[in-house]
Write a protein that holds these residues in place. Structure first.
Motif, mmCIF file in Angstrom:
data_model
loop_
_atom_site.group_PDB
_atom_site.id
_atom_site.type_symbol
_atom_site.label_atom_id
_atom_site.label_comp_id
_atom_site.label_asym_id
_atom_site.label_seq_id
_atom_site.Cartn_x
_atom_site.Cartn_y
_atom_site.Cartn_z
ATOM 1 N N GLN A 141 -122.471 33.426 33.397
ATOM 2 C CA GLN A 141 -123.869 33.820 33.562
ATOM 3 C C GLN A 141 -124.588 33.907 32.211
ATOM 4 O O GLN A 141 -125.815 34.026 32.172
ATOM 5 C CB GLN A 141 -123.963 35.177 34.276
ATOM 6 N N ARG A 142 -123.834 33.833 31.119
ATOM 7 C CA ARG A 142 -124.437 33.931 29.799
ATOM 8 C C ARG A 142 -125.164 32.636 29.453
ATOM 9 O O ARG A 142 -124.711 31.545 29.789
ATOM 10 C CB ARG A 142 -123.367 34.215 28.738
ATOM 11 N N ALA A 143 -126.280 32.793 28.761
ATOM 12 C CA ALA A 143 -127.072 31.632 28.356
ATOM 13 C C ALA A 143 -126.251 30.701 27.470
ATOM 14 O O ALA A 143 -125.585 31.148 26.531
ATOM 15 C CB ALA A 143 -128.318 32.089 27.607
ATOM 16 N N GLY A 144 -126.285 29.414 27.791
ATOM 17 C CA GLY A 144 -125.599 28.426 26.973
ATOM 18 C C GLY A 144 -124.106 28.291 27.228
ATOM 19 O O GLY A 144 -123.448 27.456 26.613
ATOM 20 N N MET A 145 -123.562 29.099 28.123
ATOM 21 C CA MET A 145 -122.125 29.046 28.393
ATOM 22 C C MET A 145 -121.825 27.986 29.445
ATOM 23 O O MET A 145 -122.569 27.820 30.407
ATOM 24 C CB MET A 145 -121.612 30.412 28.856
ATOM 25 N N THR A 146 -120.749 27.254 29.238
ATOM 26 C CA THR A 146 -120.293 26.250 30.194
ATOM 27 C C THR A 146 -118.812 26.486 30.479
ATOM 28 O O THR A 146 -118.127 27.153 29.688
ATOM 29 C CB THR A 146 -120.453 24.832 29.626
ATOM 30 N N PRO A 147 -118.298 25.946 31.585
ATOM 31 C CA PRO A 147 -116.869 26.102 31.855
ATOM 32 C C PRO A 147 -115.993 25.569 30.720
ATOM 33 O O PRO A 147 -114.980 26.190 30.364
ATOM 34 C CB PRO A 147 -116.670 25.305 33.149
ATOM 35 N N ASP A 148 -116.367 24.439 30.134
ATOM 36 C CA ASP A 148 -115.572 23.873 29.039
ATOM 37 C C ASP A 148 -115.590 24.789 27.818
ATOM 38 O O ASP A 148 -114.565 24.974 27.161
ATOM 39 C CB ASP A 148 -116.102 22.484 28.648
ATOM 40 N N LYS A 149 -116.749 25.343 27.497
ATOM 41 C CA LYS A 149 -116.850 26.241 26.344
ATOM 42 C C LYS A 149 -116.033 27.503 26.593
ATOM 43 O O LYS A 149 -115.329 27.988 25.696
ATOM 44 C CB LYS A 149 -118.316 26.602 26.078
ATOM 45 N N LEU A 150 -116.096 28.021 27.813
ATOM 46 C CA LEU A 150 -115.313 29.203 28.152
ATOM 47 C C LEU A 150 -113.824 28.915 28.011
ATOM 48 O O LEU A 150 -113.079 29.721 27.448
ATOM 49 C CB LEU A 150 -115.638 29.666 29.571
ATOM 50 N N ASP A 151 -113.386 27.762 28.499
ATOM 51 C CA ASP A 151 -111.968 27.414 28.410
ATOM 52 C C ASP A 151 -111.526 27.290 26.950
ATOM 53 O O ASP A 151 -110.399 27.674 26.603
ATOM 54 C CB ASP A 151 -111.697 26.101 29.148
ATOM 55 N N ALA A 152 -112.404 26.767 26.087
ATOM 56 C CA ALA A 152 -112.067 26.657 24.664
ATOM 57 C C ALA A 152 -111.922 28.029 24.033
ATOM 58 O O ALA A 152 -111.030 28.262 23.200
ATOM 59 C CB ALA A 152 -113.140 25.845 23.934
ATOM 60 N N ILE A 153 -112.787 28.964 24.425
ATOM 61 C CA ILE A 153 -112.698 30.330 23.901
ATOM 62 C C ILE A 153 -111.423 31.000 24.393
ATOM 63 O O ILE A 153 -110.694 31.635 23.622
ATOM 64 C CB ILE A 153 -113.940 31.142 24.331
ATOM 65 N N LEU A 154 -111.125 30.848 25.675
ATOM 66 C CA LEU A 154 -109.927 31.479 26.248
ATOM 67 C C LEU A 154 -108.647 30.915 25.639
ATOM 68 O O LEU A 154 -107.641 31.616 25.541
ATOM 69 C CB LEU A 154 -109.914 31.295 27.769
ATOM 70 N N ALA A 155 -108.695 29.654 25.216
ATOM 71 C CA ALA A 155 -107.514 29.029 24.615
ATOM 72 C C ALA A 155 -107.121 29.718 23.304
ATOM 73 O O ALA A 155 -105.960 29.648 22.894
ATOM 74 C CB ALA A 155 -107.771 27.545 24.378
ATOM 75 N N ARG A 156 -108.079 30.381 22.657
ATOM 76 C CA ARG A 156 -107.813 31.086 21.399
ATOM 77 C C ARG A 156 -107.321 32.505 21.649
ATOM 78 O O ARG A 156 -106.926 33.196 20.711
ATOM 79 C CB ARG A 156 -109.090 31.160 20.545
ATOM 80 N N GLN A 157 -107.400 32.967 22.883
ATOM 81 C CA GLN A 157 -107.082 34.355 23.193
ATOM 82 C C GLN A 157 -105.797 34.452 24.012
ATOM 83 O O GLN A 157 -105.528 33.596 24.853
ATOM 84 C CB GLN A 157 -108.246 34.994 23.966
ATOM 85 N N LEU A 158 -105.037 35.498 23.751
ATOM 86 C CA LEU A 158 -103.852 35.739 24.568
ATOM 87 C C LEU A 158 -104.276 35.964 26.016
ATOM 88 O O LEU A 158 -105.328 36.558 26.261
ATOM 89 C CB LEU A 158 -103.107 36.982 24.078
#
Length: 199
Positions: A141-158
């Motif tokens: 729901q955040r402005a500018g966020m996409t599923p691909d961008k979210l997945d890239a962020i999650l890939a950096r997090q445990l």
């Protein structure tokens, strides 16, 4: 003094939990806020970032919209950025501890606590956690966020399951605010009852 490290993956309600601790009188050091402040106003940090990432700064300091694509998904670039920012954040953290030296409990809000080995520098780890479906709904729901961008962020997090398994306390954030607030109060009461910090 007991030091709390608060963490949680993106969209898990960590900022809300931090605010609840602050409302209860616990001094809070927000690592992300410190980074934003330094990148907006610290001339040494801004010039160092511009030197390594040309075109990433402007009149208002670091332009995060320009810097983001330069480091997202690039581990080497991210390490270069962290080498600039982390020492400045650590100095800010030391100043925070000096200001609150008399506080019985302080909290450090650190998104990548486990990923950076930060759990070894605090007495207690608290993880904010919500179901994955709630997490994804919030973040997308955040402005500018996409599923691909979210997945890239999650890939950096445990993964959340690993964070919660390593936590001293888990604060549920997928239900009502009252439930979350009650969990925060219980943690504060538990820590206040301790005679000494955890080793």
């Amino acid at each position: 003094m007991i030091t709390i490290g608060l963490t949680g993956s993106i969209g898990m309600g960590k900022s809300t939990v931090a605010a609840m601790f602050a409302d209860a009188g616990v001094p809070v050091f927000d690592a992300d806020a410190a980074v934003h402040r330094l990148q907006a106003s610290d001339a040494a940090v801004i010039s160092a970032i511009e030197a390594v990432f040309p075109g990433s700064t402007g009149p208002g300091g670091v332009d995060r919209a320009k810097l983001g694509p330069m480091v997202l998904g690039d581990g080497a670039a991210l390490k270069r950025l962290e080498a600039i920012v982390h020492p400045a954040v650590q100095a800010d953290r030391a100043a925070f501890l000096e200001r609150h030296a008399a506080a019985p409990i302080v909290l450090f809000d650190i998104p990548l606590l486990f990923e950076t080995g930060g759990e070894s520098r605090v007495d207690v780890v608290v993880v904010a956690s919500a179901p994955e479906s709630v997490q994804r709904t919030r973040v997308l729901q955040r402005a500018g966020m996409t599923p691909d961008k979210l997945d890239a962020i999650l890939a950096r997090q445990l993964p959340d399951i690993e964070k919660t398994s390593r936590a001293d306390f888990v604060v549920p954030t997928g239900g009502s605010l009252d439930t979350t607030r009650d969990a925060v109060r219980q943690i504060i009461a538990c820590l206040a009852a301790r005679k000494t910090p955890l080793s």
